[in-house]
Design a protein around this motif. Sequence first.
Motif, short mmCIF file in Angstrom:
data_model
loop_
_atom_site.label_atom_id
_atom_site.label_comp_id
_atom_site.label_asym_id
_atom_site.label_seq_id
_atom_site.Cartn_x
_atom_site.Cartn_y
_atom_site.Cartn_z
N PHE A 48 0.91 -1.21 -0.03
CA PHE A 48 -0.08 -0.11 0.05
C PHE A 48 0.86 1.34 0.01
CE2 PHE A 48 0.18 1.12 4.57
CZ PHE A 48 0.63 -0.19 5.23
N TYR A 50 0.76 5.66 1.03
CA TYR A 50 -0.27 6.78 1.71
C TYR A 50 0.28 8.07 1.14
CZ TYR A 50 -1.94 3.93 5.55
OH TYR A 50 -2.89 2.97 6.28
N ARG A 97 -7.17 8.55 5.86
CA ARG A 97 -6.32 7.49 6.56
C ARG A 97 -7.36 6.70 7.32
NH1 ARG A 97 -0.63 6.93 8.09
NH2 ARG A 97 0.53 7.92 6.41
N GLY A 98 -7.31 5.41 7.53
CA GLY A 98 -8.35 4.59 8.20
C GLY A 98 -9.03 3.61 7.40
N PRO A 99 -9.96 3.24 7.97
CA PRO A 99 -10.63 2.17 7.32
C PRO A 99 -11.92 2.50 6.46
CG PRO A 99 -11.50 2.03 9.39
CD PRO A 99 -10.12 3.14 9.50
N TYR A 100 -11.91 4.09 6.09
CA TYR A 100 -13.12 4.67 5.41
C TYR A 100 -13.02 4.70 3.96
CZ TYR A 100 -12.59 6.09 10.38
OH TYR A 100 -12.54 5.87 11.73
N TYR A 102 -13.11 2.74 1.06
CA TYR A 102 -12.25 2.23 -0.02
C TYR A 102 -13.20 2.12 -1.21
CZ TYR A 102 -8.46 0.64 3.21
OH TYR A 102 -7.46 0.44 4.13
#
Lengths: 113, 111
Positions: A48, A50, A97-100, A102
């Motif tokens: 991945f 960022y 950032r984070g699980p949001y 996708y």
Amino acid sequence: DVKVTQSSRYLVKRTGEKVFLECVQDMDHENMFWYRQDPGLGLRLIYFSYDVKMKEKGDIPEGYSVSREKKERFSLILESASTNQTSMYLCASSGRRGPYGYTFGSGTRLTVV
Amino acid sequence: DQQVKQNSPSLSVQEGRISILNCDYTNSMFDYFLWYKKYPAEGPTFLISISSIKDKNEDGRFTVFLNKSAKHLSLHIVPSQPGDSAVYFCAASEDNDKIIFGKGTRLHILP
């Protein structure tokens, strides 16, 4: 409509070939991901990123590398393809950032013979 | 070591009845949980999520229940429809980090 585009739906490559899987997103997202999906194993994270020129290893990076020279493009590279890399490859991007949030591409079905 | 477990590879449910998909996790630090749905030849799409401060979240026909003490969550679909036939992935995240997915459960809705 926001999109993650993977350049090929199906690819057949020979063992030992260098393979490039391309992913482009048009959402100005910072974060991009490469997964592979295999029956009985689910979705596993390969690499991945960022930010541009930044990359981090996921859970199964062996045999793969990545390139992110531009924000919208994240390439997965198989340096020397092997038959155990036959799989469905899925690219995703997210804007924070984070699980949001996708967003996944439709996938590339790679067969190595 | 698998942190998100979906122990049922497949599930068949009659149209109109309730579908219940289960998921267990081992990492007590997970604080956000999601369900994704995937059709063949398409990428996964987000379905519903829940924060660890809640025990239930509802969105139309879809409800997710979280039992933190049991480290268990479930997705309920009521009523089940033919278009619900797909693979469902349970997923989790810790401290605003990336998502970890389970192996998936294939749901078949029978006419």
